[in-house]
Design an enzyme around this catalytic site. Sequence first.
Site, PDB file in Angstrom:
ATOM      1  N   ASP A  50      40.268  41.064  30.086  1.00  0.00           N
ATOM      2  CA  ASP A  50      39.160  40.528  30.749  1.00  0.00           C
ATOM      3  C   ASP A  50      37.956  40.196  29.614  1.00  0.00           C
ATOM      4  O   ASP A  50      37.195  41.128  29.293  1.00  0.00           O
ATOM      5  CB  ASP A  50      38.552  41.634  31.664  1.00  0.00           C
ATOM      6  CG  ASP A  50      37.307  41.326  32.440  1.00  0.00           C
ATOM      7  OD1 ASP A  50      37.118  40.027  32.903  1.00  0.00           O
ATOM      8  OD2 ASP A  50      36.497  41.996  32.880  1.00  0.00           O
TER       9      ASP A  50
ATOM     10  N   GLU B  13      42.412  36.514  33.932  1.00  0.00           N
ATOM     11  CA  GLU B  13      41.910  35.903  35.164  1.00  0.00           C
ATOM     12  C   GLU B  13      41.705  34.474  35.055  1.00  0.00           C
ATOM     13  O   GLU B  13      41.266  33.877  34.013  1.00  0.00           O
ATOM     14  CB  GLU B  13      40.625  36.624  35.621  1.00  0.00           C
ATOM     15  CG  GLU B  13      40.160  36.210  36.982  1.00  0.00           C
ATOM     16  CD  GLU B  13      38.747  36.972  37.322  1.00  0.00           C
ATOM     17  OE1 GLU B  13      38.939  38.187  37.216  1.00  0.00           O
ATOM     18  OE2 GLU B  13      37.801  36.302  37.575  1.00  0.00           O
TER      19      GLU B  13
ATOM     20  N   ASP C 202      35.309  46.761  32.847  1.00  0.00           N
ATOM     21  CA  ASP C 202      36.066  45.598  32.051  1.00  0.00           C
ATOM     22  C   ASP C 202      37.482  46.230  31.727  1.00  0.00           C
ATOM     23  O   ASP C 202      38.527  45.145  32.196  1.00  0.00           O
ATOM     24  CB  ASP C 202      35.514  45.336  30.926  1.00  0.00           C
ATOM     25  CG  ASP C 202      33.789  45.002  31.078  1.00  0.00           C
ATOM     26  OD1 ASP C 202      33.787  43.976  31.620  1.00  0.00           O
ATOM     27  OD2 ASP C 202      33.075  45.735  30.560  1.00  0.00           O
TER      28      ASP C 202
END
Lengths: 181, 181
Positions: free
Chosen positions: B7, B67, B139
């Site tokens: 992330d 992502e 995170d």
Amino acid sequence: MRVLGIDPGSNATGFGVVERQAGRLVWLAHGTLRAPRGATLAQRLATLHDGLAEAISMHRPDVAAVERVFVASNPHAALILGQARGAALVAVAAAGLPVVEYAATEIKRAIATTGRARKAQVQRMVARLLELSSAPQTDAADALAAAICHANAGPLAGLGTTARRGGRRRVRSLPRARVAP
Amino acid sequence: MRVLGIDPGSNATGFGVVERQAGRLVWLAHGTLRAPRGATLAQRLATLHDGLAEAISMHRPDVAAVERVFVASNPHAALILGQARGAALVAVAAAGLPVVEYAATEIKRAIATTGRARKAQVQRMVARLLELSSAPQTDAADALAAAICHANAGPLAGLGTTARRGGRRRVRSLPRARVAP
């Protein structure tokens, strides 16, 4: 003072190295880093990173100069550019180089008479200032322009650019460097 | 299959490593990479890059999951995120790992019952699925969620996630991986 200029881009990244020697600018290297066709995003970024790391290792600059980004209206372009900048800055940081940023207009004003010079004019002026036999590709020309901008503005600021050809001495308005935040 | 979830962020980057063993998920590691206060942009990106490189070298994942970015309305945030992604992807590419991307909703759906789970719910569900004694920081939780999402969707897709605690078997809708362009 030896300056590495970088123009990071997702498809092509330009770099250029200039050195200030006794008040004049000397060209050392320039090039354009391109990933092979069909490369993934990560592979393209790695090509950029590794190429810059190699250029740094070969030419041993003291500082890196890049264009400051004033983000425009397009978030997608900003993301793409950000990724390229991130990969480039990792290579610079790994070599322990400080990074200075200049606005695009400052860079153009350092090599041309206007902050709104077009690509072709930047290429011509860079070739002329550095006495290159042919104009560099646009990305490399932009990188060399950033390097010239800092070479003229750093600790030796005030000396201006001396273009040997024609013997004219060009003293320019000197841009202000800001260390990347 | 061992999956590194990432992330990326400009101030903090989360990572997490999970492994699929005989149809169940096993936690291997997670963490949050933060640069020291006052670090320059290039130093922050180098911290991120070097920390991920170290995690990769230590845990030897087969693939990295991140992502997918659907860029919103803010170009400045896109640039900042892009820089962090660029630094992270260089570390991944240097290790020769393929990168897969999932939409945020796919990642959330892989660990919660909805694609709109909040941060705290992601943290709780990740801790529960991986049998962690405490919830990871946000995170790292997001990174573990991305890793779980791919572990459930990769070559072994169809097995679903087995949560050992309570003995319940959770078969979830399996997201589709897309290799980063």
